[in-house]
Design a protein around this motif. Structure first.
Motif, short mmCIF file in Angstrom:
data_model
loop_
_atom_site.label_atom_id
_atom_site.label_comp_id
_atom_site.label_asym_id
_atom_site.label_seq_id
_atom_site.Cartn_x
_atom_site.Cartn_y
_atom_site.Cartn_z
N LEU A 1 -11.19 -68.33 -13.48
CA LEU A 1 -10.02 -68.92 -14.13
C LEU A 1 -9.39 -69.90 -13.14
O LEU A 1 -9.05 -69.53 -12.01
N ALA A 2 -9.29 -71.16 -13.55
CA ALA A 2 -8.66 -72.18 -12.71
C ALA A 2 -7.22 -72.36 -13.16
O ALA A 2 -6.95 -72.79 -14.28
N GLY A 3 -6.29 -71.98 -12.30
CA GLY A 3 -4.89 -72.08 -12.65
C GLY A 3 -4.29 -73.43 -12.32
O GLY A 3 -4.93 -74.31 -11.74
N GLN A 4 -3.03 -73.57 -12.68
CA GLN A 4 -2.27 -74.78 -12.38
C GLN A 4 -1.65 -74.66 -10.99
O GLN A 4 -1.23 -73.58 -10.57
N VAL A 5 -1.57 -75.77 -10.27
CA VAL A 5 -0.91 -75.81 -8.97
C VAL A 5 0.40 -76.59 -9.10
O VAL A 5 0.43 -77.68 -9.66
N ARG A 6 1.45 -76.00 -8.55
CA ARG A 6 2.73 -76.70 -8.46
C ARG A 6 3.09 -76.82 -6.98
O ARG A 6 2.96 -75.87 -6.22
N ILE A 7 3.56 -78.01 -6.59
CA ILE A 7 3.68 -78.36 -5.18
C ILE A 7 5.14 -78.42 -4.74
O ILE A 7 5.98 -79.04 -5.40
N GLY A 8 5.42 -77.80 -3.60
CA GLY A 8 6.71 -77.92 -2.93
C GLY A 8 7.82 -77.16 -3.60
O GLY A 8 7.66 -76.54 -4.65
N PRO A 9 9.01 -77.20 -2.99
CA PRO A 9 10.16 -76.47 -3.56
C PRO A 9 10.54 -76.95 -4.95
O PRO A 9 11.04 -76.17 -5.77
N GLU A 10 10.27 -78.22 -5.23
CA GLU A 10 10.59 -78.75 -6.56
C GLU A 10 9.53 -78.39 -7.60
O GLU A 10 9.71 -78.65 -8.80
N GLU A 11 8.41 -77.81 -7.15
CA GLU A 11 7.33 -77.35 -8.04
C GLU A 11 6.83 -78.45 -8.95
O GLU A 11 6.66 -78.27 -10.16
N ARG A 12 6.54 -79.60 -8.37
CA ARG A 12 5.98 -80.70 -9.17
C ARG A 12 4.50 -80.42 -9.45
O ARG A 12 3.78 -79.90 -8.58
N PRO A 13 4.01 -80.73 -10.63
CA PRO A 13 2.61 -80.44 -10.97
C PRO A 13 1.64 -81.24 -10.10
O PRO A 13 1.84 -82.43 -9.86
N ASP A 14 0.61 -80.58 -9.62
CA ASP A 14 -0.47 -81.28 -8.93
C ASP A 14 -1.17 -82.17 -9.96
O ASP A 14 -1.58 -81.68 -11.02
N PRO A 15 -1.33 -83.47 -9.68
CA PRO A 15 -1.93 -84.37 -10.68
C PRO A 15 -3.36 -84.01 -11.06
O PRO A 15 -3.84 -84.41 -12.13
N ARG A 16 -4.04 -83.24 -10.23
CA ARG A 16 -5.41 -82.86 -10.57
C ARG A 16 -5.45 -81.91 -11.77
O ARG A 16 -6.48 -81.78 -12.43
N GLY A 17 -4.32 -81.29 -12.07
CA GLY A 17 -4.28 -80.43 -13.25
C GLY A 17 -4.50 -81.20 -14.53
O GLY A 17 -5.16 -80.71 -15.47
N ALA A 18 -3.97 -82.42 -14.61
CA ALA A 18 -4.16 -83.23 -15.81
C ALA A 18 -5.63 -83.57 -16.00
O ALA A 18 -6.13 -83.62 -17.14
N THR A 19 -6.35 -83.81 -14.91
CA THR A 19 -7.78 -84.09 -15.00
C THR A 19 -8.54 -82.89 -15.53
O THR A 19 -9.42 -83.01 -16.39
N LEU A 20 -8.19 -81.69 -15.04
CA LEU A 20 -8.85 -80.48 -15.52
C LEU A 20 -8.54 -80.24 -17.00
O LEU A 20 -9.42 -79.86 -17.78
N ALA A 21 -7.30 -80.46 -17.39
CA ALA A 21 -6.91 -80.25 -18.78
C ALA A 21 -7.67 -81.17 -19.72
O ALA A 21 -7.93 -80.81 -20.88
N ALA A 22 -8.02 -82.37 -19.24
CA ALA A 22 -8.74 -83.35 -20.06
C ALA A 22 -10.25 -83.27 -19.86
O ALA A 22 -10.97 -84.25 -20.11
N SER A 23 -10.74 -82.12 -19.42
CA SER A 23 -12.17 -81.97 -19.14
C SER A 23 -13.03 -82.42 -20.33
O SER A 23 -12.81 -81.99 -21.47
N PRO A 24 -14.03 -83.27 -20.08
CA PRO A 24 -14.90 -83.72 -21.16
C PRO A 24 -15.91 -82.67 -21.62
O PRO A 24 -16.63 -82.89 -22.59
#
Length: 302
Positions: free
Chosen positions: A115-138
């Motif tokens: 299971l590949a989870g979502q990564v959130r970065i830093g105290p502000e918990e901004r989404p790691d942009p690589r998550g969008a690539t995984l979500a759009a997997s072809p």
């Protein structure tokens, strides 16, 4: 009757980051899931092992020599007794409730190997942009899996079915550190296991503000080692020729080429091509990456 043990344990590979590791362990040991934790220390020269023993006696420490890299995680998975294993880095941990959610998803989907989870970065918990690539997997989504099928993931946000991980051989011994995830995803898929992106499972990453070592060369030669191990030989040859062309003017390419040539004989000896259906899906992922690279190059600076 004894209560069942925890479903998910956590494995952390670390080296010379005692204080950073302490922060991660503070968060992990405070989780409501109360996961067992195995710390694999591969060659620390600071107080890592003493710190864990003093401050987190509930965590188990495996002490290994220098040079294990990603393979240290294999040792941790073998040592832990839970049916599912979550990975963390020494600068990351899991959001409360995420490990319980991961266990529910793995229990409910018997073919789900990772299971590949979502990564959130830093105290502000901004989404790691690589998550969008995984979500759009072809590759799409199979009916018996909980999310999009992916052929890559971030280890710090991965939860594996321990039996599937060990059956696939874990992280490959020729991939020291960098792009080791792709090869493991290939091997799981080739054995019939699913790898899915599930953004409702969240890992929190707090990277150090200090600059990280440039891993460009390691990533390049590891990508090519993966290609020689699993992909068609003409594709591996073309990609190697492209690296050779760049080596004349790119120091990172020269370093990558030396690393590749050192390990290429072993890669050819251990070569195991992907089944046709996995290779076809891998090519779709290649095209997605190429399109993303083209867009990045075409984007205006700034």
């Amino acid at each position: 009757m004894n209560a069942p043990g925890p479903a998910v344990g956590v494995v952390i590979a670390t080296r010379d980051h005692a204080e950073r590791l302490a922060t991660a362990l503070e968060h992990l040991t405070a989780l409501p899931e109360r996961p067992p934790v195995v710390v694999v220390d591969h060659g620390s020269t600071d107080r890592t092992r003493a710190m864990v023993a003093e401050r987190f006696p509930q965590a188990r420490v495996l002490a290994h020599g220098d040079g294990h890299g990603a393979l240290a995680r294999n040792d941790g998975v073998r040592a832990i007794g839970t049916p599912y294993v979550a990975f963390s880095d020494d600068d990351s941990w899991w959001a409360p409730g995420s490990l319980a959610r991961a266990a529910t998803l793995l229990n409910g989907h018997p073919r789900l190997g990772l299971l590949a989870g979502q990564v959130r970065i830093g105290p502000e918990e901004r989404p790691d942009p690589r998550g969008a690539t995984l979500a759009a997997s072809p590759v799409g989504r199979a009916e018996d899996l909980p999310g999009a099928e992916v052929y890559g993931f971030l280890t710090r946000a991965a939860v594996v079915r321990r039996g599937a991980f060990l059956e696939a051989g874990g992280f490959h011994p020729l991939i020291f550190l960098g792009d080791e995830e792709t090869l493991l995803a290939y091997d799981l898929a080739a054995m019939g296991w699913g790898v899915s992106y599930c953004p409702e499972v969240v890992a929190l990453h707090h990277p150090s503000p200090s600059p990280h070592e440039d891993r460009t060369a390691a990533m390049r030669h590891n990508e090519l080692i993966s290609c020689w191990l699993r992909r068609p030989l003409p594709l591996a040859a073309r990609r190697t020729a492209a690296l050779l062309t760049r080596a004349g003017h790119d120091p990172a390419a020269r370093t990558a080429l030396r690393g590749l040539l050192t390990r290429l004989p072993a890669a050819l000896w251990l070569r195991r091509p992907l089944p046709p259906w996995v290779e076809e899906a891998a090519r779709r992922v290649d095209r997605q990456r190429a399109t993303a690279d083209e867009k990045a190059l075409a984007a205006p600076p700034g």
